[in-house]
Design a protein around this motif. Structure first.
Motif, PDB file in Angstrom:
ATOM      1  N   ALA A 209       0.750  -1.304   0.130  1.00  0.00           N
ATOM      2  CA  ALA A 209       0.024   0.104   0.116  1.00  0.00           C
ATOM      3  C   ALA A 209       0.891   1.372  -0.015  1.00  0.00           C
ATOM      4  O   ALA A 209       0.694   2.222   0.906  1.00  0.00           O
ATOM      5  CB  ALA A 209      -0.928  -0.069   1.362  1.00  0.00           C
ATOM      6  N   SER A 210       1.625   1.269  -0.943  1.00  0.00           N
ATOM      7  CA  SER A 210       2.621   2.532  -1.208  1.00  0.00           C
ATOM      8  C   SER A 210       2.768   2.954  -2.460  1.00  0.00           C
ATOM      9  O   SER A 210       2.542   2.067  -3.357  1.00  0.00           O
ATOM     10  CB  SER A 210       4.080   2.235  -0.447  1.00  0.00           C
ATOM     11  N   LEU A 211       3.337   4.346  -2.864  1.00  0.00           N
ATOM     12  CA  LEU A 211       3.518   4.823  -3.887  1.00  0.00           C
ATOM     13  C   LEU A 211       4.831   5.339  -3.833  1.00  0.00           C
ATOM     14  O   LEU A 211       5.186   6.240  -3.325  1.00  0.00           O
ATOM     15  CB  LEU A 211       2.447   5.856  -4.317  1.00  0.00           C
ATOM     16  N   GLU A 212       5.636   4.734  -4.965  1.00  0.00           N
ATOM     17  CA  GLU A 212       7.167   5.423  -4.931  1.00  0.00           C
ATOM     18  C   GLU A 212       6.786   6.369  -5.956  1.00  0.00           C
ATOM     19  O   GLU A 212       6.881   6.045  -7.349  1.00  0.00           O
ATOM     20  CB  GLU A 212       8.058   4.302  -5.371  1.00  0.00           C
ATOM     21  N   GLY A 213       7.513   7.452  -5.896  1.00  0.00           N
ATOM     22  CA  GLY A 213       7.610   8.607  -6.893  1.00  0.00           C
ATOM     23  C   GLY A 213       8.178   9.864  -6.285  1.00  0.00           C
ATOM     24  O   GLY A 213       8.019  10.070  -5.219  1.00  0.00           O
TER      25      GLY A 213
END
Length: 208
Positions: free
Chosen positions: A155-159
């Motif tokens: 449940a994570s967003l990398e950017g």
């Protein structure tokens, strides 16, 4: 309002991650009539609904709507705010977003029926707090062509140079990552068993 990009394949089977650029649509309580105006519900199939996505807003903004801006063509992630998808229960709303190219949504919260309709299409809806969502949208607006990587299990967003913690309930997470959301796919995967069952049914073989 049309895009020259070729259509992308729809989701199927288990979904573990989604990579792509993001498009921001700001505002609380954006209802399904704004997402897909009622006049587009006369269609006999969902094909062509991409043209109707935010149609009235896009007409009013005359090319300045996020869905019309060149830098957002091909975006896969939709970043929204609170109570997105409220109003009517029309399943055309997530269909229109998916056919435009959206593969996942991240927002402060989603209307319950809209959330369920998205899940049935394999469109993950993850949430974040107000401050996180505001910062994420600002980062997306500043770098609209930078790709992001959304990982469902974490449940994570990398950017944008950092990792953004999100939330995804255990039930939807299991359905998405195991492919349980994809009822058609599950049906086709059991073709042999279904054929044997069908062959054994008297009323399916001309007997009364």
């Amino acid at each position: 309002m049309s895009s020259s990009l070729p259509p992308r394949p729809f989701p199927a089977g288990p979904i573990a991650s989604i990579t792509g650029t993001a498009v921001v649509v700001r505002g609380d309580d954006i209802d399904t009539d704004r997402i897909i105006p009622a006049r587009f519900l006369k269609c006999v199939s969902f094909e062509g609904l991409a043209e109707g996505a935010f149609a009235d807003d896009r007409t009013e903004l005359a090319g300045a709507h996020p869905f019309d801006r060149a830098e957002h063509q091909g975006a896969s992630l939709l970043l929204v705010n609170r109570n997105f998808g409220c109003g009517s229960s029309r399943e055309h709303a997530p269909q229109a977003l998916m056919r435009w190219g959206i593969r996942a949504l991240v927002g402060e919260s989603f209307a319950e029926i809209f959330y369920g309709n998205c899940l049935a299409l394999g469109l993950p809806c993850l949430t974040a707090g107000h401050d996180t969502m505001r910062a994420l949208q600002e980062a997306a607006l500043a770098a609209p062509t930078e790709p992001l990587s959304l990982t469902l299990a974490e449940a994570s967003l990398e950017g944008y140079g950092q990792r953004w913690p999100l939330e995804l309930p255990a039930g939807p997470l299991q359905m998405l990552t195991t492919g349980q959301w994809d009822a058609t796919g599950q049906l086709l995967s059991h073709h042999a068993e279904l054929s044997r069952t069908l062959a054994a049914l008297p009323y399916a073989n001309g007997f009364h």
